[in-house]
Scaffold this motif. Structure first.
Motif, short mmCIF file in Angstrom:
data_model
loop_
_atom_site.label_atom_id
_atom_site.label_comp_id
_atom_site.label_asym_id
_atom_site.label_seq_id
_atom_site.Cartn_x
_atom_site.Cartn_y
_atom_site.Cartn_z
N ASN A 155 0.82 -1.20 0.00
CA ASN A 155 0.00 0.00 0.00
C ASN A 155 0.86 1.26 0.00
O ASN A 155 0.53 2.25 -0.67
N SER A 159 0.76 4.09 -2.89
CA SER A 159 0.29 5.44 -2.56
C SER A 159 1.36 6.50 -2.74
O SER A 159 1.09 7.58 -3.27
N ASN A 160 2.58 6.22 -2.30
CA ASN A 160 3.60 7.25 -2.20
C ASN A 160 4.69 7.20 -3.25
O ASN A 160 5.48 8.16 -3.37
N ARG A 163 1.85 5.90 -7.54
CA ARG A 163 0.72 6.77 -7.90
C ARG A 163 1.16 8.19 -8.28
O ARG A 163 0.70 8.72 -9.30
N LEU A 176 -6.34 6.58 -4.79
CA LEU A 176 -5.60 5.79 -3.82
C LEU A 176 -5.82 4.30 -4.08
O LEU A 176 -6.89 3.89 -4.56
#
Length: 481
Positions: A155, A159-160, A163, A176
């Motif tokens: 995750n 996300s960081n 994306r 997200l």
């Protein structure tokens, strides 16, 4: 008939125009958006209020209803309002009349939200205001997995790291990720230890907030240099958080580790993604605006190798549910049907009429009519989608019929002993009215589509436009040839 006479008097001009169309077509088509459906321009503004812990009934009476009434006083061109109150979330959709100014409506909605804040429960934050578009649909999904990687890591990578880099592709929107576990630093309180020391959970919260701060401290001039000074009181490790003091009793300090345990954990997991039987994460890439699906997917796939080089080698990014495959199949289908129609018609003309010149005319006029139609659609701002491609597929049969009748009638006049120029003029004149009437009879079926409203209008009007343009292009191309 004027175009026929002009073509006969200036044949090289029309040859150059045909070559110019063939040369311009690839350039124009590369700039034309390619999508699944036409752009559905429904003017809708969505407002999302959040207030954690408030039940749906309270969200409705204390937030949703108040704000809905306020919207009707300041926002213009409202067609209707829809709302949905959930646990801690209120979603309000303002549907505007066609051709309404969406940017102006967003400004009015935002201004009204700021003015209404004082009437809402204390502590609520301003809402999220977004423009809703029915054309924003998922076109590609990326499955994230990897041996030895936890759900928190998957995750976190999605996300960081992945994306933000994919969001730079023109026309791509990356929400997200689904699945995985959202990383959080958790403080697990020991109730018995807390009670034995005469403390409450509020004391722990206050201790963390008071000692987890960054404050500006100005500058200090030392000698000829002036230095910026920063006061950073933020713990950087879990052990430092555990060592934060809460209270001093009888000369001794009570630390967080005495009444709680700080750990690197995760928030409550609300969704699970499985890939090949293993838990993972899922990134969804959506198309925004009038961007081309093929261009977005190509840009995403081009970025993946570069992004993968900056991440651990065990992380696997697998493209899933690629909508560009369907779009490419539709394009290939129309091209294949057009080529088959042109080849079969050419063979029929060559066998039954026995004229290589007539065969060449058929081979040129059918693809030229289709390319001309695509160029006009591109100039009108339409995209290449399954509706316009469906219109082209329907028009291929009419192209074959009209081209065959036109060529056969000209050959009949030649067989009557007329010279070639007069045979072409007479043949075009004899067939012009019947061809025009038959084309009108076919086109009139699609006239009611222009009276549609809502989503149906955005879907079916491009199909009717495509058929109309193809029919007109065919008649002109056949006469000119």
């Amino acid at each position: 008939m004027w175009i026929v006479r002009l073509a006969l008097s200036r044949p090289y001009t029309f040859v150059v125009l045909a070559l110019l169309l063939f040369l311009m077509s690839p350039v124009m088509l590369m700039r034309t958006p390619v999508d699944i459906f036409p752009s559905i321009n429904i003017p809708v503004v969505s407002i999302i209020w959040t207030f954690n812990g408030l039940v749906p009934s309270e969200m409705e009476t204390r937030i949703t209803s108040i704000y809905e009434r306020a919207l009707t006083t300041t926002v213009g061109n409202i067609e209707h309002i829809e709302s949905q109150s959930l646990n801690g979330v209120s979603v309000i959709k303002v549907f505007l009349h066609p051709q309404a100014n969406v940017d102006g409506a967003i400004a009015q909605v935002t201004a009204e939200a700021q003015a209404t804040l004082k009437q809402l429960p204390s502590g609520i934050t301003p809402p999220l205001v977004i423009q809703y578009s029915a054309s924003t649909v998922p076109i590609l999904q990326l499955g994230l997995s990897g041996k030895g990687l936890s759900e928190q890591q998957l995750n976190d990578f999605g996300s960081n790291f992945i994306r933000p880099q994919l969001a730079t592709v023109p026309g791509a929107a990356v929400p997200l990720p689904y699945g995985g576990k959202v990383r959080q630093i958790m403080v697990d309180i020991d109730s018995s230890q807390l009670k034995s020391k005469g403390l409450s959970p509020v004391d722990v919260v206050d201790a963390v907030n008071a000692q987890n701060v960054i404050l500006p401290s100005g500058t200090a001039k030392i000698g000829k240099a002036e230095y910026n000074i920063g006061l950073n009181g933020t713990p950087v490790t879990v052990d430092q958080l555990n060592a934060l003091p809460i209270k001093t009793v009888n000369g001794g300090s009570i630390f967080i580790r005495d009444v709680a345990n700080v750990r690197d954990g995760f928030a409550v997991q609300q969704n699970i993604v499985r890939q090949d039987g293993q838990r993972g994460a899922l990134l969804t890439i959506e198309k925004t605006g009038s961007a081309s699906t093929l261009a977005i997917v190509a840009g995403i796939r081009a970025e993946l190798p570069r992004i993968a080089s900056t991440l651990p080698p065990e992380l696997v990014m697998r493209p899933l549910a690629d909508q560009s495959i369907f779009v490419k199949a539709s394009l290939n289908g129309v091209v294949r049907e057009g080529l088959i129609a042109a080849c079969l018609t050419s063979i029929m003309i060559l066998v039954f009429i026995g004229s290589w010149r007539s065969t060449l005319i058929i081979c040129v006029s059918i693809p030229l009519s289709i390319l001309t139609s695509l160029l006009i659609l591109s100039a009108l701002g339409e995209s290449i989608n399954i509706m316009t491609l469906g219109g082209l597929a329907l028009a291929v049969g009419v192209l074959v019929d009209d081209a065959t009748v036109e060529i056969e009638n000209m050959q009949r006049n030649v067989a009557m002993g007329k010279d070639l120029r007069q045979a072409i003029l007479d043949g075009a004149q004899e067939i012009a009215v019947p061809a025009f009437v038959s084309t009108i009879c076919i086109s009139i079926v699609f006239v009611p589509m222009f009276f549609l409203t809502g989503v149906a209008r955005y879907l079916f009007v491009p199909l009717a436009k495509c058929l109309k343009i193809v029919f007109k292009a065919l008649m002109e191309a056949s006469k000119a040839a």
